[in-house]
Scaffold this motif. Structure first.
Motif, short mmCIF file in Angstrom:
data_model
loop_
_atom_site.label_atom_id
_atom_site.label_comp_id
_atom_site.label_asym_id
_atom_site.label_seq_id
_atom_site.Cartn_x
_atom_site.Cartn_y
_atom_site.Cartn_z
N LEU A 179 0.83 -1.21 0.00
CA LEU A 179 0.00 0.00 0.00
C LEU A 179 0.86 1.26 0.00
O LEU A 179 0.60 2.21 -0.75
N VAL A 180 1.91 1.26 0.81
CA VAL A 180 2.80 2.42 0.89
C VAL A 180 3.52 2.64 -0.43
O VAL A 180 3.62 3.78 -0.92
N ILE A 181 4.01 1.56 -1.05
CA ILE A 181 4.73 1.69 -2.33
C ILE A 181 3.81 2.28 -3.40
O ILE A 181 4.20 3.19 -4.14
N ILE A 182 2.57 1.81 -3.47
CA ILE A 182 1.62 2.30 -4.47
C ILE A 182 1.37 3.80 -4.27
O ILE A 182 1.40 4.59 -5.22
N LEU A 183 1.11 4.17 -3.02
CA LEU A 183 0.78 5.57 -2.75
C LEU A 183 1.98 6.49 -2.93
O LEU A 183 1.84 7.61 -3.42
N VAL A 184 3.17 6.02 -2.55
CA VAL A 184 4.37 6.84 -2.72
C VAL A 184 4.68 7.07 -4.19
O VAL A 184 4.94 8.20 -4.64
N VAL A 185 4.64 6.00 -4.99
CA VAL A 185 4.90 6.12 -6.42
C VAL A 185 3.85 7.03 -7.07
O VAL A 185 4.18 7.91 -7.88
N GLY A 186 2.57 6.83 -6.68
CA GLY A 186 1.52 7.67 -7.25
C GLY A 186 1.66 9.13 -6.86
O GLY A 186 1.49 10.02 -7.69
N ALA A 187 2.00 9.37 -5.59
CA ALA A 187 2.14 10.75 -5.13
C ALA A 187 3.31 11.46 -5.79
O ALA A 187 3.20 12.62 -6.23
N LEU A 188 4.44 10.78 -5.88
CA LEU A 188 5.62 11.40 -6.50
C LEU A 188 5.38 11.69 -7.97
O LEU A 188 5.91 12.66 -8.52
N THR A 189 4.58 10.88 -8.61
CA THR A 189 4.35 11.04 -10.04
C THR A 189 3.32 12.12 -10.34
O THR A 189 3.52 12.94 -11.25
N PHE A 190 2.23 12.15 -9.61
CA PHE A 190 1.09 12.98 -10.01
C PHE A 190 0.78 14.16 -9.09
O PHE A 190 -0.03 15.02 -9.46
N PHE A 191 1.38 14.25 -7.90
CA PHE A 191 1.02 15.33 -6.98
C PHE A 191 1.26 16.72 -7.58
O PHE A 191 0.42 17.62 -7.40
N PRO A 192 2.37 16.95 -8.28
CA PRO A 192 2.59 18.31 -8.83
C PRO A 192 1.46 18.78 -9.74
O PRO A 192 1.02 19.94 -9.63
N VAL A 193 0.98 17.92 -10.63
CA VAL A 193 -0.07 18.36 -11.55
C VAL A 193 -1.40 18.46 -10.82
O VAL A 193 -2.24 19.33 -11.14
N LEU A 194 -1.64 17.62 -9.81
CA LEU A 194 -2.86 17.74 -9.02
C LEU A 194 -2.86 19.03 -8.22
O LEU A 194 -3.91 19.64 -7.98
N ALA A 195 -1.68 19.47 -7.80
CA ALA A 195 -1.57 20.73 -7.07
C ALA A 195 -1.96 21.92 -7.93
O ALA A 195 -2.47 22.93 -7.44
N LEU A 196 -1.75 21.81 -9.25
CA LEU A 196 -2.12 22.89 -10.17
C LEU A 196 -3.60 22.88 -10.51
O LEU A 196 -4.13 23.88 -10.97
N GLY A 197 -4.26 21.72 -10.34
CA GLY A 197 -5.65 21.59 -10.71
C GLY A 197 -6.59 21.56 -9.52
O GLY A 197 -6.88 22.61 -8.92
N PRO A 198 -7.07 20.39 -9.11
CA PRO A 198 -8.10 20.32 -8.06
C PRO A 198 -7.67 20.85 -6.70
O PRO A 198 -8.49 21.43 -5.98
N ILE A 199 -6.40 20.66 -6.32
CA ILE A 199 -5.97 21.14 -5.01
C ILE A 199 -5.96 22.67 -4.97
O ILE A 199 -6.45 23.29 -4.01
N ALA A 200 -5.42 23.30 -6.02
CA ALA A 200 -5.42 24.77 -6.09
C ALA A 200 -6.85 25.30 -6.16
O ALA A 200 -7.17 26.33 -5.54
N GLU A 201 -7.72 24.61 -6.89
CA GLU A 201 -9.11 25.04 -6.98
C GLU A 201 -9.80 24.95 -5.62
O GLU A 201 -10.59 25.82 -5.25
N HIS A 202 -9.49 23.89 -4.87
CA HIS A 202 -10.08 23.74 -3.53
C HIS A 202 -9.64 24.88 -2.61
O HIS A 202 -10.47 25.48 -1.91
N LEU A 203 -8.36 25.19 -2.62
CA LEU A 203 -7.86 26.28 -1.77
C LEU A 203 -8.43 27.62 -2.19
O LEU A 203 -8.67 28.50 -1.36
N GLY A 204 -8.68 27.76 -3.49
CA GLY A 204 -9.23 29.02 -3.99
C GLY A 204 -10.66 29.27 -3.55
O GLY A 204 -11.13 30.42 -3.58
N MET A 205 -11.39 28.22 -3.15
CA MET A 205 -12.78 28.40 -2.72
C MET A 205 -12.88 29.23 -1.45
O MET A 205 -13.93 29.82 -1.17
N PHE A 206 -11.81 29.29 -0.66
CA PHE A 206 -11.87 29.94 0.64
C PHE A 206 -11.42 31.40 0.59
O PHE A 206 -11.35 32.07 1.61
N GLN A 207 -11.07 31.87 -0.61
CA GLN A 207 -10.65 33.27 -0.75
C GLN A 207 -11.87 34.17 -0.96
O GLN A 207 -12.74 33.84 -1.75
#
Length: 557
Positions: A529-557
């Motif tokens: 489970l840890v290997i799957i999540l670590v590989v997935g996070a390292l691969t895709f977190f940067p682009v997710l930060a530009l999309g849904p994560i940034a959009e979520h944070l923007g809702m509170f402004q």
């Protein structure tokens, strides 16, 4: 009540996993059952018509060739039907031919079990196209995935390069699994009010005196294999949100059950086939934990809603959802359809909250939470092999899985299969966002626009087929780009996995010793489970930060 509905649905699915898994094991181990008297003669007639020797065995290269050849021929035939449907029979509404780019995209989509739709079915396809070029490949693409998964299992436990016979596996999957289940589900859907007819559209007069054209057709037949085969392509543009596809909460339950039934049961069948049920349970537990976490996230996110709605005194996010299903069944459907790579939707994913929309994205990016027919199990086994290799390096011992040594050749092929997925997602997304033409297709610019494009290529690469509907994807760029992404995402992985199976099949089984690293324990479940999540996070977190994560944070402004 919503939480109770989800729990009851998952419990019923859990109760069916073992009996269906045992049945699948008997089907693909060619064991004698009472059903042989019924299915056997039908299969033998099909083998004669195909010119197939059912006793012929295939090595991995021959198996790959059979998969690619049969799928290529079917894709060409599908493309021809789409381009010529205006002149073919069963077209009572006079629907025109598809454009070349859209026909290529649709043929690639349905042959790869993706079922991405850049068109609205009721307006773009004749009845012949819906039955021959849509419903038929729903059977064969699902059966192809099943066959490849079974061939890989045979490679894990085999002692020679013999993965079985692709054509036999294909036929047995369709005749003994998909057709019977689809027939039962189709009858139930008709009972619930889903249309099944070859008559043309009906013209009705509304209460306001306006004439309305009501499209119908062989909907129930398509809907049954759409979910049993984890295909996802809808007869109507609004997919399973349309009342003719999914009219009641009871049909919604059957759709969810149909999607989850075979992918979960195949993991159990794996444990039975390798004669190590604990190993199958290890993989099943890992997938289940990820699924429960993602389901919980989208469930909570949609019930919590958005700050703007909460400020107006509106609890929860009902935008894009059908009242007859509500938030709970919409959240469950969202989690299920992307966990098992179906792509069917009963709500608008584009209208999910940012974190709610992140869930289907993340599940498709990982692409190993049960997955579609064979896909989830194969991708899960990829990470199992990778985890075994990493743990072997840590303890200074040659890694082994099911008694077979994991060496350089297998790791290279595993790396190819794992890396091709993010490449097919991130590179085309970057290209699309750098060109003015593809960017102009975005309905909502900004962070959500990035998510729309990212979702489209993620869906194509994972052979899922769902979409953020705000993106206008019926353009030459998206039709061709997503078409190739779907093809590469499907067949590069298949070739790599069968090559691994062929390599492992020729290896001797090494007896377990006190120093053998066990892969069927709770400890291995946690590590995997840890290997799957670590590989997935390292691969895709940067682009997710530009999309849904940034959009979520923007809702509170």
């Amino acid at each position: 009540m919503g939480l109770i509905q989800i729990v009851v649905t998952l419990l019923i699915i859990g109760l069916l996993v073992k009996p269906v898994g045992i049945y699948l094991e008997k089907v693909f181990n060619y064991e004698e059952t009472r059903l042989n008297q019924f299915f056997g003669p039908v299969e033998r007639v099909i083998y004669r018509l195909m010119g197939v020797d059912e006793k012929e065995h295939m090595g991995w290269k021959k198996y790959v060739f059979a998969v690619l050849l049969s799928n290529f021929i079917m894709m060409i035939l599908m493309y021809g039907v789409f381009r010529l449907q205006k002149y073919l029979p069963l077209n009572p509404d006079g629907i025109e031919n598809m454009s070349p780019g859209l026909a290529f995209n649709t043929a690639a989509s349905f042959i790869t079990n993706t079922n991405w739709q850049a068109y609205s079915g009721e307006n773009s396809l004749s009845y012949l196209s819906q039955m021959i070029a849509i419903t038929f490949p729903m059977f064969t693409s699902a059966a192809t995935g099943f066959a490849v998964a079974i061939a890989f299992i045979r490679g894990l436990i085999g002692r020679q390069d013999n993965l079985g016979n692709f054509y036999v596996d294909l036929v047995r999957s369709i005749i003994r699994v998909f057709l019977p289940l689809s027939f039962i589900v189709a009858l139930f859907l008709v009972f619930q009010g889903v249309p099944q007819t070859l008559h043309g559209a009906v013209h009705a007069t509304t209460l306001e005196g306006v004439t309305q054209m009501i499209t119908r057709g062989p909907v129930a037949a398509l809907e049954s294999i759409k979910h049993i085969g984890t295909n996802g392509g809808g007869y109507f543009g609004t997919n399973a949100a349309h009342p003719f596809e999914n009219p009641t909460p009871l049909t919604n339950f059957v759709h969810i059950l149909s999607m989850m039934l075979l992918p979960t049961a195949l993991v159990y069948a794996f444990g039975v086939m390798v004669k190590n049920k604990k190993q199958g349970l290890t993989i099943f537990a890992t997938m289940s934990m990820m699924f429960i976490v993602f389901l919980s996230v989208v469930f909570i996110a949609e019930y919590h809603g958005t700050p703007a709605l909460n400020h107006l005194g509106i609890d929860g996010n009902m935008e894009g959802k059908e009242v007859r299903f509500g938030i709970s069944e919409s959240a469950l459907f969202t989690a299920v359809t992307t966990a098992v790579t179906t792509g069917s939707v009963n709500n608008m994913h584009d209208s999910l909250t940012p974190i709610g929309g992140l869930v289907p994205l993340a599940q498709m990016m990982l692409n190993n939470i049960f997955g579609g027919k064979g896909v989830g199990l194969l991708n899960g086994l990829l990470y199992v092999i990778l985890t075994v290799f990493i743990c072997g390096l840590m303890v200074g011992r040659t890694p082994e899985f099911l008694g077979k040594k994991i060496e350089a050749r297998e790791i290279k092929l595993v790396s190819i299969a794992i890396l091709i997925h993010p490449i097919l997602i991130l590179v085309p997304t970057a290209i699309a966002l750098s060109l003015s033409g593809p960017v102009s297709s975005i309905l909502n610019p900004g962070f959500h626009g990035i998510s729309e494009v990212l979702y489209a290529f993620t869906s194509g690469a994972s052979n899922n087929g769902s979409a953020f509907g705000g993106l206008t994807s019926n353009t030459d760029f998206y039709n061709i780009a997503i078409g190739f992404v779907m093809l590469f995402g499907r067949y590069i992985s298949i070739i790599a996995m069968l090559a691994i199976a062929g390599s492992l099949a020729t290896k001797k089984i090494v007896a377990a010793t006190s120093g053998t690293f066990r892969t069927d324990t709770p400890m291995f479940t946690v590590i995997l489970l840890v290997i799957i999540l670590v590989v997935g996070a390292l691969t895709f977190f940067p682009v997710l930060a530009l999309g849904p994560i940034a959009e979520h944070l923007g809702m509170f402004q």
